[in-house]
Design an enzyme around this catalytic site. Structure first.
Site, PDB file in Angstrom:
ATOM      1  N   ASP A 157     -11.894   4.875  -0.239  1.00 43.95           N
ATOM      2  CA  ASP A 157     -12.756   3.679   0.944  1.00 43.95           C
ATOM      3  C   ASP A 157     -13.260   4.064   1.749  1.00 43.95           C
ATOM      4  O   ASP A 157     -12.574   5.920   2.331  1.00 43.95           O
ATOM      5  CB  ASP A 157     -11.753   3.257   1.351  1.00 43.95           C
ATOM      6  CG  ASP A 157     -12.006   2.133   1.382  1.00 43.95           C
ATOM      7  OD1 ASP A 157     -13.332   1.437   1.421  1.00 43.95           O
ATOM      8  OD2 ASP A 157     -11.227   1.078   2.063  1.00 43.95           O
ATOM      9  N   GLN A 192      -9.443  -6.749  -5.176  1.00 39.09           N
ATOM     10  CA  GLN A 192      -9.332  -5.343  -5.392  1.00 39.09           C
ATOM     11  C   GLN A 192      -8.189  -4.827  -6.807  1.00 39.09           C
ATOM     12  O   GLN A 192      -8.954  -4.295  -7.504  1.00 39.09           O
ATOM     13  CB  GLN A 192      -9.704  -5.041  -4.141  1.00 39.09           C
ATOM     14  CG  GLN A 192     -10.197  -3.359  -4.862  1.00 39.09           C
ATOM     15  CD  GLN A 192     -11.979  -3.440  -4.772  1.00 39.09           C
ATOM     16  OE1 GLN A 192     -12.848  -4.168  -4.458  1.00 39.09           O
ATOM     17  NE2 GLN A 192     -12.208  -2.534  -5.984  1.00 39.09           N
ATOM     18  N   HIS A 242      -6.800  -6.603   0.289  1.00 37.43           N
ATOM     19  CA  HIS A 242      -7.211  -5.926  -0.251  1.00 37.43           C
ATOM     20  C   HIS A 242      -6.736  -6.391  -2.213  1.00 37.43           C
ATOM     21  O   HIS A 242      -7.188  -5.727  -2.809  1.00 37.43           O
ATOM     22  CB  HIS A 242      -8.736  -5.363  -0.520  1.00 37.43           C
ATOM     23  CG  HIS A 242      -9.568  -6.017  -0.965  1.00 37.43           C
ATOM     24  ND1 HIS A 242     -10.491  -7.394  -1.098  1.00 37.43           N
ATOM     25  CD2 HIS A 242     -11.091  -5.153  -1.327  1.00 37.43           C
ATOM     26  CE1 HIS A 242     -11.670  -6.917  -1.732  1.00 37.43           C
ATOM     27  NE2 HIS A 242     -12.359  -6.234  -1.044  1.00 37.43           N
TER      28      HIS A 242
HETATM   29  N1   CP Z   1     -15.200  -4.032  -2.666  1.00 44.24           N
HETATM   30  C1   CP Z   1     -15.622  -5.254  -1.769  1.00 44.24           C
HETATM   31  O1   CP Z   1     -14.624  -5.724  -2.131  1.00 44.24           O
HETATM   32  O2   CP Z   1     -16.703  -5.317  -1.746  1.00 44.24           O
HETATM   33  P1   CP Z   1     -18.070  -6.286  -0.421  1.00 44.24           P
HETATM   34  O3   CP Z   1     -16.951  -6.271   0.888  1.00 44.24           O
HETATM   35  O4   CP Z   1     -19.011  -5.827  -1.478  1.00 44.24           O
HETATM   36  O5   CP Z   1     -17.374  -7.151  -1.526  1.00 44.24           O
HETATM   37  N1  NVA Z   2     -11.924  -0.742   3.769  1.00 46.13           N
HETATM   38  C1  NVA Z   2     -13.047  -1.598   4.149  1.00 46.13           C
HETATM   39  C2  NVA Z   2     -13.195  -1.851   2.500  1.00 46.13           C
HETATM   40  C3  NVA Z   2     -14.526  -2.517   1.972  1.00 46.13           C
HETATM   41  C4  NVA Z   2     -14.576  -3.133   0.407  1.00 46.13           C
HETATM   42  C5  NVA Z   2     -13.495  -2.645   4.712  1.00 46.13           C
HETATM   43  O1  NVA Z   2     -11.942  -3.762   5.233  1.00 46.13           O
HETATM   44  O2  NVA Z   2     -14.228  -2.863   5.198  1.00 46.13           O
END
Ligand code: CP
Ligand code: NVA
Length: 305
Positions: free
Chosen positions: A224, A132, A129
């Site tokens: 998370d 993020q 990610h």
């Molecule tokens: N943190 C994040 O990516 O949030 P969303 O899943 O709402 O985009």
């Molecule tokens: N680890 C989580 C992050 C969400 C923004 C997922 O992948 O669902």
């Protein structure tokens, strides 16, 4: 063609420039608005999973910069099902000037980039990610005025967010500790792949079982969800395994007094984070969420400007 798929593909210098650009664009936005440097440009947003922050911040970011974005939800294009990923990438490249994709399999965003003739941005995959992590670094930098030498402690699953956090820490010079229950550690293939970057960065890394040990001396505590998107069937097992890994007021007493708490959101209050922390004086979770917008503007300008 430059893409933004994972933080190890950019140099520390390039990422530092991206962070500086984000600081600049945030200031510019707050003092009356951004210059329309992406006028006439459209971002195609491919989503295989739900989203609030990523979807809204990319679309709003494009509009602030004079461009626009179109949303392509899971039922619309059937990435790799209705049509091959390569064909989707080549067709979209004829319509839009950039693609942002949120996928399950990380290889799918890699494949999109392989076939696209426009930049591709990873808006979250099962493994990474990176957008993020840039917003997180921006938030920490704004708060402490520096990144290098701070200690970042991740409490919970060795998931996409944990992995991108480690890469960000290596690129920006923060020491990194993670505490995870057995079976949910950072994957060894990830650590092997990241080893050269970690070695080059000279940061200290601790992979631990005990959350109290992980937060010792920490400047930043991060958590998370225990159950990421796509893992819904594992919810019972995971909730049991992760129960001792809640970030609560008690855990914070073991970190530095000035510690700040981050969470990428969505939060499962009462599970990985207690309300007292999410809403308490150490929490930066809402400025952090806003920083998705500013950090991603920098990525958009760099790739599509
Ligand atoms: N943190 C994040 O990516 O949030 P969303 O899943 O709402 O985009
Ligand atoms: N680890 C989580 C992050 C969400 C923004 C997922 O992948 O669902």
């Amino acid at each position: 063609m430059k893409h933004f798929l994972e933080l190890s593909e950019w140099s520390a210098k390039e990422l530092r420039e991206l962070l500086d650009l984000a600081v600049h664009l945030k200031r510019e936005w707050r003092s009356g608005g951004n210059r329309p440097v992406l006028a006439g440009k459209i971002l195609g947003m491919v989503f295989q999973k739900p989203s609030l922050r990523t979807r809204v911040s990319f679309e709003v970011g494009m509009k602030h910069l004079g461009g626009d974005a179109i949303m392509l939800g899971p039922s619309e294009i059937g990435l790799g099902k209705r049509e091959s990923i390569g064909d989707v990438a080549r067709v979209l490249s004829g319509y839009v000037q950039g693609i942002m994709a949120r996928v399950f399999d990380h290889q799918h965003v890699v494949e999109l980039a392989q076939y696209a003739s426009v930049p591709v941005i990873n808006g979250l995959s099962d493994d990474r990610h990176p957008c993020q992590a840039m917003a997180d670094m921006l938030t920490i930098y704004e708060h402490f005025g520096r990144l290098e030498g701070l200690k970042f402690a991740f409490i919970g699953d060795g998931n996409n967010v944990a992995q991108s956090s480690l890469l960000a820490c290596a690129q920006f010079g923060l020491d990194y500790a993670i505490a995870s229950p057995e079976g949910y550690e950072l994957p060894s293939h990830f650590l092997d792949k990241a080893a050269p970057l970690i070695q080059k960065s000279g940061i200290n890394i601790q992979t631990l079982r005990d959350p109290i040990e992980a937060v010792q001396n920490a400047d930043v505590i991060y958590t998370d969800t225990w159950v990421s998107m796509g893992q819904e069937e594992e919810v019972k097992t995971r909730e049991a395994k992760f129960a001792p890994y809640q970030v609560n007021a008690q855990l914070l007493t073991h970190a530095k007094p000035h510690v700040v708490v981050l969470h990428c959101l969505p939060a499962h209050r009462g599970q990985e984070i207690a309300d007292e922390v999410a809403d308490g004086k150490h929490s930066l979770i809402f400025p952090q969420a806003e920083n998705r917008l500013h950090a991603q503007k920098a990525i958009l300008v760099k790739l599509m400007g």
